[in-house]
Design an enzyme around this catalytic site. Structure first.
Site, PDB file in Angstrom:
ATOM      1  N   THR A   1       0.823  -1.210   0.000  1.00 47.81           N
ATOM      2  CA  THR A   1       0.000   0.000   0.000  1.00 47.81           C
ATOM      3  C   THR A   1       0.859   1.262   0.000  1.00 47.81           C
ATOM      4  OG1 THR A   1      -1.743  -1.215   1.109  1.00 47.81           O
ATOM      5  CG2 THR A   1      -1.846   1.169   1.276  1.00 47.81           C
TER       6      THR A   1
ATOM      7  N   SER B   1       1.458  -7.614  -0.805  1.00 50.82           N
ATOM      8  CA  SER B   1       2.289  -8.593  -0.091  1.00 50.82           C
ATOM      9  C   SER B   1       1.621  -9.954   0.037  1.00 50.82           C
ATOM     10  CB  SER B   1       2.695  -8.058   1.280  1.00 50.82           C
ATOM     11  OG  SER B   1       1.604  -7.987   2.155  1.00 50.82           O
TER      12      SER B   1
ATOM     13  N   THR C   1       1.880  -4.434   4.152  1.00 51.33           N
ATOM     14  CA  THR C   1       1.828  -4.728   5.586  1.00 51.33           C
ATOM     15  C   THR C   1       1.208  -6.093   5.907  1.00 51.33           C
ATOM     16  OG1 THR C   1      -0.289  -3.588   5.754  1.00 51.33           O
ATOM     17  CG2 THR C   1       1.695  -2.299   6.232  1.00 51.33           C
ATOM     18  N   ASP C   2       0.425  -6.635   4.952  1.00 45.48           N
ATOM     19  CA  ASP C   2      -0.303  -7.870   5.282  1.00 45.48           C
ATOM     20  C   ASP C   2       0.626  -9.029   5.645  1.00 45.48           C
ATOM     21  OD1 ASP C   2      -2.662  -6.556   4.866  1.00 45.48           O
ATOM     22  OD2 ASP C   2      -3.065  -7.411   2.890  1.00 45.48           O
TER      23      ASP C   2
END
Ligand SMILES: NC(=O)C[C@H](N)C(=O)O
EC number: 3.5.1.1
Length: 361
Positions: free
Chosen positions: A47, A93, A126-127
């Site tokens: 993101t 990710s 970030t996932d």
């Protein structure tokens, strides 16, 4: 420039940020002050590199901004470091598989070996950021700072969090005190250790937590404050090495619950899994199906690690582990337990030795 002595000072080290800033400007004018640290920015997507149709669109976006565009958006980075950008991938990710994970790790490893690289910042979705960060923490044999940064809001959003996360990541990567602390994660002003930090909220900018273990530090008013250091083995102290890895073994995660079915375990075993991490109930407790699955896995020499679906706390070793041949995940969540199990299986399939790994890393 030759390393740690010439790096920028942190607030907790010497309180010498003003001097560092002065040093930077004198370096720029060629008055013999140390040059800026040389940092490579590796872009992998996420993101932080995402673009949406308008500034109020926070969750429907496309990953695609390049590393050069990220650098151009934060020109202040040039005052902190000599920056070189490299685009390794540009994906969400959740699209990162073992092959890409290894590609990222091998590139970071190669860059860290270069004498003209003082540290690395990696932009990442970030996932699954904590999976990449923890993997790197286990396989990079270098004390140079490696800092991952992401964002919860796309680059085009009102109050985008990416630019400051990126700037803070550079502050940390150019800070002497970041040396030897393992791979770090910079999100929302907090410095997390790869071993402990986890994404704990779906959309808010304050999405990362380190629960009982706490964060290592904080960036406040442009100064890096380290308060503590991780004690689990990592980087230069790790026994895992990329050189020994061809490809990573197949390890699945199975989520336990009331009324769970044995078929998941059978499917994993027949798909060729060499390890299964169970996101168990409470303290890694196994439902009847998970228990039967562990027994079946043992018959096929498939390692089973008991983690927890709870999200925090230690899964303790139990007498049952000796009966079932299972391994307790310590405080690793299921997705980090999978990362460690993939590496540990490259060294041994013995439950006692695997437990040793989970106790130390
Ligand atoms: N905030 C983010 O970066 C989420 C995004 N889906 C990713 O992991 O790439």
């Amino acid at each position: 420039m030759a390393g740690i002595e010439t790096r920028r000072a942190c607030a907790m080290n010497s309180g010498n940020m003003a001097g560092a800033a002065e040093g930077r400007s004198r370096a720029a004018t060629g008055e013999g002050q140390p040059a800026l640290p040389r940092i490579v920015l590796l872009g992998t997507g996420g993101t932080i590199a995402a673009v949406a149709s308008d500034a109020t669109q926070l969750h429907d976006y496309t990953v695609g901004a390049t590393t050069d565009e990220l650098l151009a958006a934060v020109p202040q980075l040039r005052a902190l470091a000599e920056v070189r950008g490299e685009q390794l991938a540009n994906v969400d990710s959740r699209d990162i598989d073992n092959a890409l994970l290894l590609k990222i790790a091998r590139r970071v490893d190669a860059l860290l070996a270069q004498p003209d690289v003082d540290g690395i910042v990696i932009t990442h979705g970030t996932d699954t950021l904590e999976e990449t960060a923890y993997f790197l923490n286990l396989v990079l044999r270098s004390a140079k700072p490696v800092v991952l940064a992401g964002a919860m809001r796309p680059a085009t959003a009102l109050s985008a969090d990416g630019p400051l996360n990126l700037y803070n990541a550079f502050l940390v990567a150019t800070c002497a005190a970041a040396h030897g602390k393992g791979v770090l994660v910079m999100m929302n002003d907090r410095i997390g250790a790869a071993r402990f930090v986890t994404k704990a909220a779906t959309t808010v900018p304050d999405a990362f937590r380190a629960f009982e273990q706490g964060n290592l530090g904080e960036v406040a008013a442009g100064k890096v404050h380290f308060f503590t250091a991780p004690l689990c083995r990592h980087t230069v102290d790790s026994e895992f090495s990329l050189a020994a890895i061809g490809e990573l073994p197949h390890v699945d995660i199975l989520y336990d619950h009331q009324g769970a079915g044995l078929h998941h375990y059978r499917a994993a075993i027949s798909a060729g899994a060499r390890g299964i991490v169970v996101a168990g109930c409470g303290n890694g407790g196994l439902s009847p199906a998970a228990r039967a699955g562990a027994e079946e896995a043992a018959r096929h020499s498939v390692a089973v690690v008991r983690s927890s679906r709870v999200g925090q706390g230690v899964v303790t070793a139990s007498a049952d582990d000796a009966v079932l041949g299972t391994v307790a995940a310590n405080s690793l969540n299921p997705h980090k337990a999978r990362i460690l199990l993939m590496l540990a299986l490259g060294r041994s399939r013995d439950a006692g030795e695997l437990q040793c790994c989970f106790d130390q890393y």
